[in-house]
Enzyme design. Structure first.
Site, short mmCIF file in Angstrom:
data_model
loop_
_atom_site.label_atom_id
_atom_site.label_comp_id
_atom_site.label_asym_id
_atom_site.label_seq_id
_atom_site.Cartn_x
_atom_site.Cartn_y
_atom_site.Cartn_z
N LYS A 69 5.63 -75.52 88.98
CA LYS A 69 6.35 -74.81 89.84
C LYS A 69 6.19 -73.36 89.95
O LYS A 69 6.29 -72.79 90.94
CB LYS A 69 7.73 -75.19 89.60
N GLY A 132 17.17 -70.71 82.11
CA GLY A 132 15.60 -70.93 82.41
C GLY A 132 15.29 -71.19 83.91
O GLY A 132 16.35 -70.93 84.68
N GLY A 133 14.29 -71.96 84.14
CA GLY A 133 13.83 -72.29 85.42
C GLY A 133 14.97 -73.04 86.35
O GLY A 133 15.18 -72.87 87.21
N TYR A 226 18.82 -86.71 84.00
CA TYR A 226 19.19 -87.94 84.19
C TYR A 226 18.51 -89.21 83.35
O TYR A 226 17.52 -88.61 82.58
CB TYR A 226 18.90 -88.32 86.00
N GLY A 246 21.96 -86.24 86.71
CA GLY A 246 20.93 -85.54 87.74
C GLY A 246 20.18 -86.36 88.71
O GLY A 246 19.44 -85.92 89.48
P1 ATR Z 1 13.92 -75.19 82.31
O1 ATR Z 1 12.71 -75.15 83.17
O2 ATR Z 1 14.06 -76.69 82.30
O3 ATR Z 1 15.17 -74.46 82.68
P2 ATR Z 1 13.14 -73.22 80.26
O4 ATR Z 1 12.81 -72.27 81.33
O5 ATR Z 1 12.23 -73.71 79.02
O6 ATR Z 1 13.33 -74.82 81.07
O7 ATR Z 1 14.57 -73.09 79.87
C1 ATR Z 1 15.43 -73.84 78.91
C2 ATR Z 1 16.73 -73.29 78.96
O8 ATR Z 1 17.63 -74.44 78.04
C3 ATR Z 1 16.93 -72.10 78.30
O9 ATR Z 1 18.19 -71.61 78.72
C4 ATR Z 1 17.04 -72.44 76.89
O10 ATR Z 1 18.09 -71.37 76.15
P3 ATR Z 1 17.32 -70.10 75.58
O11 ATR Z 1 16.87 -69.15 76.80
O12 ATR Z 1 18.29 -69.50 74.45
O13 ATR Z 1 15.93 -70.65 74.91
C5 ATR Z 1 18.13 -73.54 76.85
N1 ATR Z 1 17.99 -74.44 75.85
C6 ATR Z 1 17.03 -75.27 75.46
N2 ATR Z 1 17.39 -76.07 74.35
C7 ATR Z 1 18.66 -75.54 73.98
C8 ATR Z 1 19.37 -75.89 72.72
N3 ATR Z 1 19.38 -76.76 71.84
N4 ATR Z 1 20.74 -75.34 73.00
C9 ATR Z 1 20.98 -74.50 73.70
N5 ATR Z 1 20.37 -74.00 74.89
C10 ATR Z 1 19.04 -74.85 74.97
#
Ligand code: ATR
Length: 278
Positions: A69, A132-133, A226, A246
């Protein structure tokens, strides 16, 4: 000549998009083809080029999923405001001299909330989990609905604060409230009407350290993942919230892309029912 579309991703085998768009096309009488294309992790632009050069009919557009993306955002020669805000493109339209990048994820979430779940974000206290994204993609469309409050909470508090500040700087906060950012510890004593999980925690089966009090009376808890019951969904259910996954967002973001490409808005309820039935 049949207009051609495709979804690009890696992996892509699990994608429901070809089925969803085939159902939209049949329902609206549109003559299109739509295929799933596995692009090499370092070969997204080449895969788009190959798609445009191949096939019997004209290539008119593409959907883009993980992990392309951000690259689609850079490849687009023009971008919509919501794609700019999301920093990501999930829908490309191929015009004569332009490749227009849009992002329909946030609109898909808002449509699912409003039209399928009867949960208008307007006036609600919203908690968005994750920074995140996936979270970034839905902030502008949520703000445009004028919620009472938008708090972004993330495991890494600084990322949430930075993201909130970015949107707080938009002129007039896009008509919505000034978003705020915090770590999970900052949720103690707070209560919300709509809690949206945009973290990827559910994919690994991890639960989030949420105080049960965040789910207010008649709260809707929305899980962007989802196809599985995540710990977030179980937590929300135990706290008395109404829970949605979702799948509706997936169908609605596809409908928004179909509308951009074809100028016809397909009915999503029968498609959602078909997906749920299998
Ligand atoms: P996406 O595109 O799915 O948003 P990403 O940009 O890698 O993927 O972001 C993942 C998000 O899920 C982030 O907000 C991450 O938190 P951090 O910024 O602290 O890394 C969150 N996340 C992933 N695993 C997690 C977990 N086990 N507990 C809490 N937050 C989690």
């Amino acid at each position: 000549m049949t207009d051609r579309y495709a979804v690009f991703g890696n992996p892509i085998g699990h994608s429901q998009s070809p089925r969803i768009h085939a159902l939209f096309a049949a329902q609206t009488g549109q003559d299109i083809s739509y295929q799933a294309i596995l692009a090499d992790k370092h070969g997204f632009a080449a895969a788009i080029d190959a798609f445009m050069a191949s096939g019997a009919g004209p290539a008119k557009g593409a959907n883009v999923t993980v992990p392309f993306k951000a690259e689609a955002f850079r490849l687009a020669t023009q971008r919509t405001a919501r794609a700019e805000a999301a920093g990501a493109v999930n829908t490309l339209s191929f015009e004569q001299d332009a490749m227009i990048g849009d992002n329909t994820d946030g609109a898909g979430l808002v449509r699912d909330l409003k039209h399928n779940l009867g949960c208008d974000p307007g006036g609600r206290r919203i908690l968005l989990l994750g920074a995140g994204g996936a979270a970034r993609g839905v902030i502008l469309p949520l703000l445009l609905e004028r919620p009472a409050d938008l708090l972004i909470a993330n495991r890494t508090a600084e990322t949430a604060a930075r993201l909130a500040l970015e949107f707080a700087r938009l002129p007039d906060c896009a008509g919505g409230p000034r978003p705020d950012g915090t770590g999970f510890a900052g949720l103690a004593g707070r209560q919300f009407d709509l809690v949206i999980n945009a973290t990827s925690a559910g994919l690994s089966g991890a639960s989030l350290p949420l105080p049960p009090g965040v789910f207010g009376p008649r709260c809707v808890a929305y899980e962007m993942v989802y196809g599985r019951e995540t710990p977030f969904m179980a937590q929300a259910r135990a706290a008395g919230a109404r829970v949605a996954d979702g799948l509706g967002m997936l169908v609605e973001q596809a409908a928004e892309a179909f509308f951009i490409w074809r100028g016809v808005r397909p009915r999503t309820a029968p498609v959602l029912a078909a997906l749920k039935g299998s």
